[in-house]
Every structure is written in structure tokens, then in C-alpha cells.
Design an enzyme around this catalytic site. Structure first.
Site, mmCIF file in Angstrom:
data_model
loop_
_atom_site.group_PDB
_atom_site.id
_atom_site.type_symbol
_atom_site.label_atom_id
_atom_site.label_comp_id
_atom_site.label_asym_id
_atom_site.label_seq_id
_atom_site.Cartn_x
_atom_site.Cartn_y
_atom_site.Cartn_z
ATOM 1 N N ARG A 10 54.363 87.294 153.421
ATOM 2 C CA ARG A 10 53.881 85.972 153.860
ATOM 3 C C ARG A 10 52.459 86.100 154.413
ATOM 4 N NH1 ARG A 10 57.623 87.495 157.689
ATOM 5 N NH2 ARG A 10 56.644 88.025 159.680
ATOM 6 N N ASP A 58 59.092 100.321 155.903
ATOM 7 C CA ASP A 58 58.430 100.104 157.182
ATOM 8 C C ASP A 58 57.122 100.888 157.122
ATOM 9 O OD1 ASP A 58 57.470 100.244 159.745
ATOM 10 O OD2 ASP A 58 59.374 100.833 160.672
ATOM 11 N N TYR A 151 47.590 95.130 170.962
ATOM 12 C CA TYR A 151 47.118 94.628 169.666
ATOM 13 C C TYR A 151 45.626 94.943 169.480
ATOM 14 C CZ TYR A 151 46.394 91.159 165.929
ATOM 15 O OH TYR A 151 46.084 90.526 164.746
ATOM 16 N N LYS A 155 43.760 97.329 166.680
ATOM 17 C CA LYS A 155 42.744 96.819 165.750
ATOM 18 C C LYS A 155 41.412 97.544 165.915
ATOM 19 C CE LYS A 155 45.479 93.893 163.741
ATOM 20 N NZ LYS A 155 45.874 94.108 162.340
HETATM 21 P P1 NAP Z 1 52.515 87.236 159.568
HETATM 22 O O1 NAP Z 1 52.465 85.903 158.923
HETATM 23 O O2 NAP Z 1 53.346 87.448 160.768
HETATM 24 O O3 NAP Z 1 52.895 88.316 158.447
HETATM 25 C C1 NAP Z 1 53.024 89.677 158.799
HETATM 26 C C2 NAP Z 1 53.416 90.456 157.584
HETATM 27 O O4 NAP Z 1 53.469 91.843 157.958
HETATM 28 C C3 NAP Z 1 54.782 90.088 157.045
HETATM 29 O O5 NAP Z 1 54.708 90.066 155.646
HETATM 30 C C4 NAP Z 1 55.692 91.236 157.517
HETATM 31 O O6 NAP Z 1 56.696 91.531 156.570
HETATM 32 C C5 NAP Z 1 54.698 92.382 157.524
HETATM 33 N N1 NAP Z 1 55.078 93.493 158.389
HETATM 34 C C6 NAP Z 1 55.183 93.519 159.741
HETATM 35 N N2 NAP Z 1 55.538 94.734 160.156
HETATM 36 C C7 NAP Z 1 55.658 95.495 159.046
HETATM 37 C C8 NAP Z 1 55.978 96.859 158.811
HETATM 38 N N3 NAP Z 1 56.271 97.679 159.830
HETATM 39 N N4 NAP Z 1 55.978 97.309 157.546
HETATM 40 C C9 NAP Z 1 55.701 96.499 156.512
HETATM 41 N N5 NAP Z 1 55.385 95.206 156.671
HETATM 42 C C10 NAP Z 1 55.363 94.724 157.916
HETATM 43 O O7 NAP Z 1 51.040 87.698 160.015
HETATM 44 P P2 NAP Z 1 49.594 87.387 159.421
HETATM 45 O O8 NAP Z 1 48.941 86.439 160.338
HETATM 46 O O9 NAP Z 1 49.632 87.124 157.960
HETATM 47 O O10 NAP Z 1 48.923 88.808 159.708
HETATM 48 C C11 NAP Z 1 48.569 89.716 158.683
HETATM 49 C C12 NAP Z 1 47.544 90.685 159.243
HETATM 50 O O11 NAP Z 1 46.400 89.962 159.669
HETATM 51 C C13 NAP Z 1 48.049 91.445 160.477
HETATM 52 O O12 NAP Z 1 47.581 92.771 160.459
HETATM 53 C C14 NAP Z 1 47.413 90.686 161.626
HETATM 54 O O13 NAP Z 1 47.247 91.486 162.758
HETATM 55 C C15 NAP Z 1 46.083 90.295 161.004
HETATM 56 N N6 NAP Z 1 45.411 89.176 161.672
HETATM 57 C C16 NAP Z 1 45.977 87.936 161.706
HETATM 58 C C17 NAP Z 1 45.300 86.907 162.363
HETATM 59 C C18 NAP Z 1 45.828 85.509 162.434
HETATM 60 O O14 NAP Z 1 45.197 84.673 163.113
HETATM 61 N N7 NAP Z 1 46.923 85.165 161.787
HETATM 62 C C19 NAP Z 1 44.072 87.167 162.986
HETATM 63 C C20 NAP Z 1 43.552 88.441 162.942
HETATM 64 C C21 NAP Z 1 44.209 89.445 162.269
HETATM 65 P P3 NAP Z 1 58.291 91.455 156.851
HETATM 66 O O15 NAP Z 1 58.590 90.119 157.442
HETATM 67 O O16 NAP Z 1 58.859 91.650 155.498
HETATM 68 O O17 NAP Z 1 58.597 92.571 157.787
#
Ligand code: NAP
Length: 244
Positions: A10, A58, A151, A155
Site C-alpha cells: 500500500r 519481514d 523514526y 531515517k
Molecule cells: P504505509 O501506508 O503504512 O505502508 C507501509 C508499507 O510498509 C506497507 O506496505 C507494509 O506492508 C510495509 N512494511 C512495514 N513493515 C514491514 C516489514 N518489516 N517488512 C516488509 N514490509 C513492511 O506507509 P507509507 O506512508 O506508504 O510509507 C512508506 C515509506 O515512506 C516508509 O518508509 C515511510 O517511513 C516513508 N515516509 C512516509 C511519509 C508519509 O507522510 N506517509 C513521509 C515520509 C516518509 P505490510 O502491511 O504488508 O506489512
């Protein structure tokens, strides 16, 4: 050419996987806990006419990652040329209240995962004298954020890792870059309280939340030929939230 995206079930990972697929990359869709979402992302990708398969692991677990890379190669018939280290979680708390497991879980899922996957991918990339590694960091890895020491540390660690591996492998045709998203509309941010969201929005010159697709465009840039002379860089995709 094959791209592996961690956490592609996602949010930003899903958008990056779809964007790469639209640009003719075959995709290994990694997920950990959400098989149904991963399957549906995989179907969306296949409908674009490229190869795609799901791989559960994982990303924070070294041996699961090693097994996944073996499975990807044997099942998809090619090694990973583009690695998108996207998997990530938050366990926000002020330092006084932060439990050891909240610290370790975040460092493991966000930072150890990047080491695990890059370590597993790099040998084949070096042999091929070609590779693209794109690490999803965050602007809080540059600025810090109260309540997110775990976090932000993970990062910031990704950024140091990116620059180090970029230096190690620049002469081998491998580029390593980081994308630092700001405030992006995904399940990670939808849990934030409305007053916190409103405060964040005030700090964004563009005055809006970003979309996963806008982050995915930056991933595509680093995955392709257009960025061939760029390595060790951090690109903020944040509507102007941070300017250095
Ligand atoms: P999200 O919607 O919560 O999605 C997180 C994804 O990571 C899910 O597909 C989840 O898969 C997977 N995941 C979590 N732990 C895992 C593990 N141990 N092994 C494999 N997969 C794992 O988050 P998102 O916002 O898209 O974030 C994606 C990346 O962008 C992250 O690194 C986050 O820190 C970074 N980011 C996000 C934002 C923001 O504003 N959203 C801002 C800065 C950086 P499952 O459900 O299948 O476990």
C-alpha cells in the site's frame, strides 16, 4: 529489468511499484503482513503488461530477506536491478515514554531492513555492473521531530547509509539515492490527529498534503537513465516543507 519494492502492499510502495511497472519494469512486490493488499497490487501491475509476483518477508529479518532474494531470482528468472527500500513503520512517543520495543521495532523495520535488502541485492548488481538503489527516507531524518526520535534516527541512518554505499559502488555502475518525502497521504499519516495535521499543513509552502504518486515520480527518476550521473543524493518531495 526487475525492480523489487519493499512494503509495496500500500501507500508509497504501491505507487512506486505501479509507476515502475508503467515504465516497463517487472516487479517483485514485497509485503509483510498484508497478503490481500499485496495480491491486489500484483494484479494491478500484471494488468499493465509486465511480470509481477508477491514475496512475503519481514524486511527487518536478515534470513527472511536472504531467502526472499533467492526466491525472487529463481521464480522471476532475473536478478534485481532496481531496489526500492520503502518498508517503514512509526511508533511515535516522547523519549521519556518511549519503550525499548518502540525504539528497536522502528530501527529494525526502517533501517536494518535497508541494510538487509541492499546487502542481498548488491552482489548481483556489482556482477552486472549496473544497479539502482532508492531508499525512502523522510524529511524528519534531516530536521528531527519531537515525538519521533526513533523514526527520525532511522531515517537519518538511511541517509548516512545511502551516501556511504553510493561512494562504495559508484565505480561499479550502481547509483544509490534517497527520496525524502514530507507529509504524504497514506495509512501512515491518516492516523494523525486533525490538529497535528493542520499544524503540519501550515509548515508546507504548497499548503497541501502530497500524494504517493508524487513520491513515485521521484523514485522513477532515480530508477532510470535520466539520473545516471546522480548518486548519494537526497531529494525532498515535500511541497517546500524543508529547504537546505
Ligand atoms: P504505509 O501506508 O503504512 O505502508 C507501509 C508499507 O510498509 C506497507 O506496505 C507494509 O506492508 C510495509 N512494511 C512495514 N513493515 C514491514 C516489514 N518489516 N517488512 C516488509 N514490509 C513492511 O506507509 P507509507 O506512508 O506508504 O510509507 C512508506 C515509506 O515512506 C516508509 O518508509 C515511510 O517511513 C516513508 N515516509 C512516509 C511519509 C508519509 O507522510 N506517509 C513521509 C515520509 C516518509 P505490510 O502491511 O504488508 O506489512
Amino acid at each position: 529489468m526487475l525492480a523489487l519494492v519493499t512494503g509495496a502492499s500500500r501507500g508509497i510502495g504501491r505507487a512506486a511499484a505501479l509507476e515502475l511497472a508503467k515504465n516497463n519494469f517487472n516487479i517483485a512486490v514485497n509485503f509483510n503482513r498484508s497478503p490481500d493488499s499485496a495480491k491486489s497490487v500484483c494484479e494491478e501491475i500484471k494488468a499493465l503488461g509486465v511480470k509481477a509476483e508477491i514475496f512475503q518477508a519481514d524486511a527487518g529479518d536478515y534470513s527472511q530477506v536472504e531467502e526472499m532474494f533467492k526466491a525472487v531470482k529463481s521464480s522471476m528468472g532475473e536478478s534485481v536491478s532496481v531496489l526500492v527500500n520503502n518498508a517503514g513503520i512509526t511508533r511515535d512517543n516522547l523519549l521519556m515514554r518511549m519503550k525499548p520495543e518502540e525504539w528497536y521495532e522502528v530501527i529494525n523495520a526502517n533501517l536494518n531492513s535497508v541494510y538487509n535488502c541492499t546487502h542481498a541485492a548488491i552482489r548481483d548488481m556489482a556482477k552486472a555492473k549496473y544497479g539502482r538503489i532508492i531508499n525512502i527516507a523522510s524529511v524528519v531524518g534531516l530536521t528531527g521531530n519531537a515525538g519521533q526520535a526513533n523514526y527520525a534516527a532511522s531515517k537519518a541512518g538511511i541517509i548516512g547509509f545511502t551516501k556511504s554505499i553510493a561512494r562504495e559502488y559508484a565505480s561499479r555502475g550502481i547509483t544509490v539515492n534517497a527520496v525524502a518525502p514530507g507529509f504524504i497521504e497514506t495509512s501512515m499519516t491518516e492516523v494523525l490527529k486533525p490538529e497535528i495535521k493542520a499544524d503540519i499543513l501550515k509548515s508546507i509552502p504548497e499548503g497541501r498534503i502530497g500524494s504517493p504518486e508524487e513520491v513515485a515520480k521521484a523514485v522513477l527518476f532515480f530508477a532510470g537513465e535520466s539520473s545516471s550521473y546522480i548518486t548519494g543524493q537526497v531529494l525532498a518531495v515535500d511541497g517546500g516543507m524543508t529547504m537546505f
